[in-house]
Scaffold this active site. Structure first.
Site, PDB file in Angstrom:
ATOM      1  N   CYS A   8      49.052  42.616  29.856  1.00  8.64           N
ATOM      2  CA  CYS A   8      50.642  43.153  30.420  1.00  8.64           C
ATOM      3  C   CYS A   8      50.578  41.678  31.397  1.00  8.64           C
ATOM      4  CB  CYS A   8      50.759  44.335  31.007  1.00  8.64           C
ATOM      5  SG  CYS A   8      50.092  44.923  31.871  1.00  8.64           S
ATOM      6  N   ASN A  11      49.248  44.460  35.156  1.00  7.13           N
ATOM      7  CA  ASN A  11      47.699  44.534  34.587  1.00  7.13           C
ATOM      8  C   ASN A  11      47.439  46.125  36.034  1.00  7.13           C
ATOM      9  OD1 ASN A  11      44.024  44.063  35.246  1.00  7.13           O
ATOM     10  ND2 ASN A  11      45.568  45.174  33.686  1.00  7.13           N
ATOM     11  N   CYS A  13      49.968  48.943  34.988  1.00  7.27           N
ATOM     12  CA  CYS A  13      51.158  50.272  33.644  1.00  7.27           C
ATOM     13  C   CYS A  13      49.776  49.538  31.906  1.00  7.27           C
ATOM     14  CB  CYS A  13      52.849  49.511  33.513  1.00  7.27           C
ATOM     15  SG  CYS A  13      52.438  50.238  35.349  1.00  7.27           S
ATOM     16  N   ARG A  14      50.810  48.945  31.647  1.00  2.00           N
ATOM     17  CA  ARG A  14      50.718  48.493  30.546  1.00  2.00           C
ATOM     18  C   ARG A  14      49.602  49.033  29.203  1.00  2.00           C
ATOM     19  NH1 ARG A  14      55.163  44.935  28.574  1.00  2.00           N
ATOM     20  NH2 ARG A  14      54.760  44.291  30.410  1.00  2.00           N
ATOM     21  N   SER A  15      48.815  47.417  30.200  1.00  2.00           N
ATOM     22  CA  SER A  15      47.592  47.259  29.514  1.00  2.00           C
ATOM     23  C   SER A  15      46.092  48.234  30.007  1.00  2.00           C
ATOM     24  CB  SER A  15      47.508  45.457  29.863  1.00  2.00           C
ATOM     25  OG  SER A  15      47.033  44.934  31.209  1.00  2.00           O
ATOM     26  N   ASP A 127      57.841  47.815  29.791  1.00  2.72           N
ATOM     27  CA  ASP A 127      57.695  47.970  30.874  1.00  2.72           C
ATOM     28  C   ASP A 127      57.555  49.306  31.498  1.00  2.72           C
ATOM     29  OD1 ASP A 127      55.715  47.158  32.933  1.00  2.72           O
ATOM     30  OD2 ASP A 127      56.635  45.901  33.184  1.00  2.72           O
TER      31      ASP A 127
END
Length: 164
Positions: A8, A11, A13-15, A127
């Site tokens: 993401c 690095n 939140c999402r990934s 995001d």
């Protein structure tokens, strides 16, 4: 061994959420020793930081470990170290492909996370750093990681020698 890298922007939140969820799913299937997983960001703003408090809180509520996870940036070595580079949105995929250059034609499979969930009819994982909606991201990540797990298990079966 099959290897997966989630990517993401920062690095945090999402990934890392996808990494933690996928690790949890791998562990529940006893596959943590045959499928390697990590995450990285295209940007360098959060290097060395733990996942975002919203990600950590959500993972805690679901009993999913994020122990030892620290933000890092995508490296050129990642392109030789990972079979799948799974980008959380269109911009991440564009940035990764720009970094890869001609390597994109190699063994590495670069694609968007939402390609795992075509029925969702949305191009990108939102995001939560900006939207604040970590639950929505968790639902998408859980569902998509399950699909990726199916894909990697099928690939593992093809890699096993016959008769074993």
């Amino acid at each position: 061994m099959i290897s997966v890298l989630f990517v993401c922007l920062g690095n945090i939140c999402r990934s890392p959420m996808a990494e933690a969820v996928f690790r949890h799913q791998l562990k529940s299937q006893g596959l943590e020793d045959v499928i390697k997983v990590d995450s990285a960001g295209t940007g360098d703003w959060h290097l060395g930081k733990v996942p975002h408090e919203g990600t950590r809180g959500l993972l805690d509520r679901h009993g999913i470990s994020y122990e030892g996870m620290r933000a890092r940036q995508v490296r050129l070595d990642d392109y030789s170290d990972y079979d799948y580079i799974v980008c959380m949105d269109t911009n991440n995929e564009r940035d990764v492909r720009q970094m890869l250059g001609s390597r994109c034609d190699g063994h590495v499979k670069v694609f968007k996370f939402m390609d795992l969930l075509p029925e969702r009819k949305t191009a990108d994982v939102p995001d939560p750093y900006y939207t604040g909606n970590f639950e929505e991201v968790y639902e998408l990540v859980s569902e998509g990681c399950a699909k990726l797990l199916e894909r990697t298990v099928e690939q593992l079966k093809q890699l096993k020698p016959a008769g074993r």
